[in-house]
Design a protein around this motif. Structure first.
Motif, PDB file in Angstrom:
ATOM      1  N   ALA A 135      28.382  17.616  10.260  1.00 25.62           N
ATOM      2  CA  ALA A 135      27.784  16.750   9.240  1.00 25.62           C
ATOM      3  C   ALA A 135      26.275  16.986   9.193  1.00 25.62           C
ATOM      4  O   ALA A 135      25.652  17.233  10.232  1.00 25.62           O
ATOM      5  N   GLU A 136      25.709  16.877   8.011  1.00 24.77           N
ATOM      6  CA  GLU A 136      24.263  17.074   7.845  1.00 24.77           C
ATOM      7  C   GLU A 136      23.467  16.155   8.787  1.00 24.77           C
ATOM      8  O   GLU A 136      22.492  16.574   9.407  1.00 24.77           O
ATOM      9  N   ARG A 137      23.907  14.906   8.914  1.00 25.30           N
ATOM     10  CA  ARG A 137      23.154  13.976   9.770  1.00 25.30           C
ATOM     11  C   ARG A 137      23.247  14.385  11.243  1.00 25.30           C
ATOM     12  O   ARG A 137      22.358  14.085  12.033  1.00 25.30           O
ATOM     13  N   HIS A 138      24.331  15.037  11.612  1.00 24.85           N
ATOM     14  CA  HIS A 138      24.437  15.519  12.996  1.00 24.85           C
ATOM     15  C   HIS A 138      23.635  16.802  13.184  1.00 24.85           C
ATOM     16  O   HIS A 138      23.074  17.047  14.255  1.00 24.85           O
ATOM     17  N   ARG A 139      23.546  17.600  12.144  1.00 21.20           N
ATOM     18  CA  ARG A 139      22.692  18.799  12.196  1.00 21.20           C
ATOM     19  C   ARG A 139      21.246  18.385  12.467  1.00 21.20           C
ATOM     20  O   ARG A 139      20.507  19.056  13.189  1.00 21.20           O
ATOM     21  N   ARG A 140      20.869  17.252  11.869  1.00 17.03           N
ATOM     22  CA  ARG A 140      19.474  16.784  12.022  1.00 17.03           C
ATOM     23  C   ARG A 140      19.191  16.229  13.418  1.00 17.03           C
ATOM     24  O   ARG A 140      18.048  15.898  13.743  1.00 17.03           O
ATOM     25  N   LEU A 141      20.229  16.103  14.240  1.00 13.21           N
ATOM     26  CA  LEU A 141      20.000  15.649  15.616  1.00 13.21           C
ATOM     27  C   LEU A 141      19.144  16.639  16.396  1.00 13.21           C
ATOM     28  O   LEU A 141      18.477  16.269  17.360  1.00 13.21           O
ATOM     29  N   LEU A 142      19.181  17.906  15.996  1.00 18.33           N
ATOM     30  CA  LEU A 142      18.413  18.915  16.726  1.00 18.33           C
ATOM     31  C   LEU A 142      17.062  19.118  16.050  1.00 18.33           C
ATOM     32  O   LEU A 142      16.980  19.613  14.925  1.00 18.33           O
ATOM     33  N   LEU A 143      16.009  18.706  16.752  1.00 13.67           N
ATOM     34  CA  LEU A 143      14.646  18.832  16.218  1.00 13.67           C
ATOM     35  C   LEU A 143      14.076  20.163  16.697  1.00 13.67           C
ATOM     36  O   LEU A 143      14.016  20.411  17.893  1.00 13.67           O
TER      37      LEU A 143
END
Ligand code: AMP
Length: 206
Positions: free
Chosen positions: A165-173
Protein backbone atom coordinates in the motif's frame (compact mmCIF):
# COMPACT_ATOMS: atom_id res chain seq x y z
CA UNK A 1 -0.60 19.53 33.16
CA UNK A 2 -1.14 20.03 29.43
CA UNK A 3 -1.14 16.81 27.51
CA UNK A 4 1.65 16.53 24.96
CA UNK A 5 0.76 15.78 21.34
CA UNK A 6 2.95 15.10 18.37
CA UNK A 7 5.98 12.90 17.95
CA UNK A 8 7.73 11.44 20.99
CA UNK A 9 11.33 12.59 21.51
CA UNK A 10 13.93 10.27 20.05
CA UNK A 11 16.48 9.28 22.66
CA UNK A 12 17.65 5.98 21.25
CA UNK A 13 18.21 4.86 17.66
CA UNK A 14 18.78 1.35 16.40
CA UNK A 15 21.29 1.26 13.56
CA UNK A 16 21.24 -1.59 11.05
CA UNK A 17 24.33 -1.81 8.83
CA UNK A 18 26.89 -4.13 7.34
CA UNK A 19 29.26 -6.33 9.29
CA UNK A 20 31.62 -5.60 6.36
CA UNK A 21 33.12 -2.20 5.56
CA UNK A 22 32.15 -2.25 1.88
CA UNK A 23 34.57 -1.56 -0.93
CA UNK A 24 33.99 2.18 -1.24
CA UNK A 25 35.40 4.43 1.51
CA UNK A 26 32.20 6.52 1.57
CA UNK A 27 30.45 3.72 3.47
CA UNK A 28 32.83 3.74 6.43
CA UNK A 29 32.83 7.55 6.32
CA UNK A 30 29.01 7.61 6.52
CA UNK A 31 29.00 5.07 9.36
CA UNK A 32 31.56 7.10 11.30
CA UNK A 33 29.61 10.32 10.73
CA UNK A 34 26.43 8.57 11.88
CA UNK A 35 28.01 7.44 15.14
CA UNK A 36 29.46 10.89 15.79
CA UNK A 37 26.23 12.73 15.02
CA UNK A 38 24.07 10.47 17.18
CA UNK A 39 26.46 10.78 20.12
CA UNK A 40 26.70 14.56 19.75
CA UNK A 41 22.93 14.77 19.80
CA UNK A 42 22.79 12.69 22.97
CA UNK A 43 21.04 9.83 21.18
CA UNK A 44 21.89 6.35 22.40
CA UNK A 45 23.03 3.95 19.68
CA UNK A 46 21.62 0.42 19.70
CA UNK A 47 23.18 -2.00 17.23
CA UNK A 48 24.28 -5.58 16.69
CA UNK A 49 27.31 -5.41 18.99
CA UNK A 50 30.09 -6.29 16.54
CA UNK A 51 33.37 -4.50 16.12
CA UNK A 52 33.86 -5.19 12.42
CA UNK A 53 32.72 -3.33 9.33
CA UNK A 54 30.24 -0.49 9.36
CA UNK A 55 28.83 -1.80 12.64
CA UNK A 56 32.18 -1.29 14.34
CA UNK A 57 32.66 2.10 12.67
CA UNK A 58 29.33 3.41 14.00
CA UNK A 59 30.08 2.16 17.51
CA UNK A 60 33.69 3.40 17.59
CA UNK A 61 32.68 6.88 16.43
CA UNK A 62 29.80 7.17 18.86
CA UNK A 63 31.99 6.04 21.77
CA UNK A 64 34.79 8.41 20.73
CA UNK A 65 32.29 11.28 20.82
CA UNK A 66 31.22 10.32 24.35
CA UNK A 67 27.99 8.59 23.36
CA UNK A 68 26.19 5.65 24.88
CA UNK A 69 26.29 2.49 22.76
CA UNK A 70 24.39 -0.71 23.48
CA UNK A 71 25.19 -3.85 21.52
CA UNK A 72 22.92 -6.88 21.30
CA UNK A 73 24.60 -10.02 20.01
CA UNK A 74 23.67 -13.70 19.97
CA UNK A 75 26.05 -15.92 21.96
CA UNK A 76 26.91 -17.89 18.82
CA UNK A 77 28.13 -14.75 17.04
CA UNK A 78 30.29 -13.32 19.84
CA UNK A 79 33.43 -14.86 18.34
CA UNK A 80 32.41 -14.91 14.70
CA UNK A 81 31.43 -11.25 14.52
CA UNK A 82 33.95 -10.22 17.19
CA UNK A 83 31.83 -8.61 19.87
CA UNK A 84 32.93 -5.03 20.55
CA UNK A 85 34.91 -4.95 23.81
CA UNK A 86 34.39 -1.28 24.68
CA UNK A 87 30.62 -0.71 24.59
CA UNK A 88 28.59 1.01 27.28
CA UNK A 89 26.63 -2.24 27.46
CA UNK A 90 26.85 -5.57 25.62
CA UNK A 91 23.76 -7.74 25.84
CA UNK A 92 24.36 -11.37 24.97
CA UNK A 93 21.20 -13.14 23.82
CA UNK A 94 20.52 -16.67 22.59
CA UNK A 95 19.07 -16.17 19.12
CA UNK A 96 18.91 -13.79 16.17
CA UNK A 97 15.22 -13.33 16.87
CA UNK A 98 15.95 -12.22 20.43
CA UNK A 99 18.59 -9.85 19.09
CA UNK A 100 16.14 -8.13 16.78
CA UNK A 101 13.40 -8.01 19.39
CA UNK A 102 15.70 -6.41 21.98
CA UNK A 103 17.17 -3.97 19.49
CA UNK A 104 13.67 -2.91 18.47
CA UNK A 105 12.47 -2.57 22.07
CA UNK A 106 15.47 -0.46 23.06
CA UNK A 107 15.04 2.03 20.20
CA UNK A 108 12.69 4.92 19.44
CA UNK A 109 13.59 4.83 15.73
CA UNK A 110 15.62 2.85 13.18
CA UNK A 111 18.31 3.95 10.74
CA UNK A 112 19.58 1.60 8.05
CA UNK A 113 22.98 2.18 6.49
CA UNK A 114 24.49 0.16 3.65
CA UNK A 115 24.90 -3.51 4.40
CA UNK A 116 24.17 -6.98 3.10
CA UNK A 117 21.63 -9.70 3.69
CA UNK A 118 21.51 -9.27 7.47
CA UNK A 119 20.87 -5.55 7.10
CA UNK A 120 18.17 -6.15 4.52
CA UNK A 121 16.49 -8.72 6.73
CA UNK A 122 16.52 -6.41 9.75
CA UNK A 123 15.09 -3.51 7.74
CA UNK A 124 12.41 -5.69 6.17
CA UNK A 125 11.35 -6.94 9.57
CA UNK A 126 10.86 -3.54 11.19
CA UNK A 127 9.06 -2.29 8.08
CA UNK A 128 6.72 -5.26 7.98
CA UNK A 129 6.06 -4.95 11.71
CA UNK A 130 5.21 -1.26 11.24
CA UNK A 131 2.87 -2.23 8.41
CA UNK A 132 1.03 -4.49 10.86
CA UNK A 133 0.95 -1.75 13.56
CA UNK A 134 3.19 -3.85 15.81
CA UNK A 135 5.25 -0.74 16.46
CA UNK A 136 5.05 2.92 15.53
CA UNK A 137 8.68 3.98 15.33
CA UNK A 138 10.13 5.91 12.38
CA UNK A 139 12.32 3.95 9.98
CA UNK A 140 14.99 5.68 7.92
CA UNK A 141 17.22 4.68 5.07
CA UNK A 142 20.52 6.53 4.86
CA UNK A 143 21.07 6.21 1.15
CA UNK A 144 24.85 6.61 0.94
CA UNK A 145 25.89 7.22 -2.68
CA UNK A 146 22.59 5.84 -3.99
CA UNK A 147 23.38 2.41 -2.55
CA UNK A 148 19.69 1.69 -1.95
CA UNK A 149 18.31 2.96 -5.26
CA UNK A 150 17.49 -0.56 -6.45
CA UNK A 151 15.65 -1.28 -3.19
CA UNK A 152 13.68 1.96 -3.57
CA UNK A 153 12.82 0.98 -7.14
CA UNK A 154 11.67 -2.44 -5.96
CA UNK A 155 9.38 -0.89 -3.35
CA UNK A 156 7.91 1.50 -5.93
CA UNK A 157 7.24 -1.42 -8.20
CA UNK A 158 5.66 -3.37 -5.35
CA UNK A 159 3.25 -0.43 -4.90
CA UNK A 160 2.59 -0.14 -8.65
CA UNK A 161 1.82 -3.84 -8.90
CA UNK A 162 -0.45 -3.85 -5.87
CA UNK A 163 1.65 -5.67 -3.29
CA UNK A 164 2.43 -2.76 -0.97
CA UNK A 165 0.00 0.00 0.00
CA UNK A 166 1.17 3.54 -0.72
CA UNK A 167 0.84 4.46 2.97
CA UNK A 168 3.05 1.52 3.90
CA UNK A 169 5.58 2.49 1.24
CA UNK A 170 5.79 5.86 2.99
CA UNK A 171 6.86 4.11 6.20
CA UNK A 172 10.41 4.10 4.84
CA UNK A 173 11.95 7.57 5.05
CA UNK A 174 14.89 7.93 2.67
CA UNK A 175 17.59 10.56 2.67
CA UNK A 176 21.28 10.80 1.91
CA UNK A 177 21.79 13.17 4.82
CA UNK A 178 21.47 12.01 8.43
CA UNK A 179 20.49 15.42 9.80
CA UNK A 180 17.63 15.59 7.29
CA UNK A 181 16.56 12.10 8.22
CA UNK A 182 16.56 12.95 11.92
CA UNK A 183 14.55 16.10 11.24
CA UNK A 184 11.98 13.99 9.43
CA UNK A 185 11.88 11.53 12.32
CA UNK A 186 11.05 14.44 14.62
CA UNK A 187 8.02 15.39 12.53
CA UNK A 188 6.90 11.86 11.73
CA UNK A 189 3.45 10.56 12.63
CA UNK A 190 2.45 6.92 12.28
CA UNK A 191 0.02 6.58 9.35
CA UNK A 192 -2.99 5.00 11.06
CA UNK A 193 -3.79 2.14 13.35
CA UNK A 194 -3.85 1.57 17.05
CA UNK A 195 -0.52 3.26 17.70
CA UNK A 196 -1.54 6.48 15.97
CA UNK A 197 -1.22 9.24 18.51
CA UNK A 198 -4.31 11.32 19.25
CA UNK A 199 -4.37 14.74 17.65
CA UNK A 200 -5.88 17.75 19.42
CA UNK A 201 -8.98 17.47 17.25
CA UNK A 202 -9.55 13.95 18.62
CA UNK A 203 -9.54 15.03 22.26
CA UNK A 204 -12.64 14.15 24.19
CA UNK A 205 -14.65 17.26 25.09
CA UNK A 206 -15.43 16.84 28.76
P1 AMP B 1 25.18 -8.01 6.97
O1 AMP B 1 24.30 -6.91 6.45
O2 AMP B 1 24.89 -9.32 6.27
O3 AMP B 1 26.62 -7.65 7.00
O4 AMP B 1 24.71 -8.28 8.48
C1 AMP B 1 24.63 -7.24 9.40
C2 AMP B 1 24.25 -7.76 10.74
O5 AMP B 1 22.98 -8.41 10.66
C3 AMP B 1 25.21 -8.81 11.29
O6 AMP B 1 25.46 -8.49 12.65
C4 AMP B 1 24.41 -10.10 11.21
O7 AMP B 1 24.73 -10.99 12.25
C5 AMP B 1 23.02 -9.60 11.40
N1 AMP B 1 22.02 -10.54 10.93
C6 AMP B 1 22.06 -11.33 9.84
N2 AMP B 1 20.92 -12.05 9.72
C7 AMP B 1 20.15 -11.72 10.79
C8 AMP B 1 18.86 -12.11 11.26
N3 AMP B 1 18.12 -13.00 10.60
N4 AMP B 1 18.40 -11.55 12.40
C9 AMP B 1 19.15 -10.64 13.08
N5 AMP B 1 20.37 -10.22 12.70
C10 AMP B 1 20.86 -10.76 11.56
Amino acid sequence: MAEAYGPAPIRSICVFCGANPGTHPRHVAAATATGTTLAERGIRVVYGGGRLGLMGAVADAALAAGGEVVGVIPRGLVDRELAHPGLSELRIVETLHERKAQMADLADAFVTLPGGLGTLEELAEVLSWAQLDLHAKPIGLLDVGGYFSALEAFLDRAVAEGFVAERHRRLLLRDDDLDELLARFGAWEPPTGRFARPRPVDRPTT
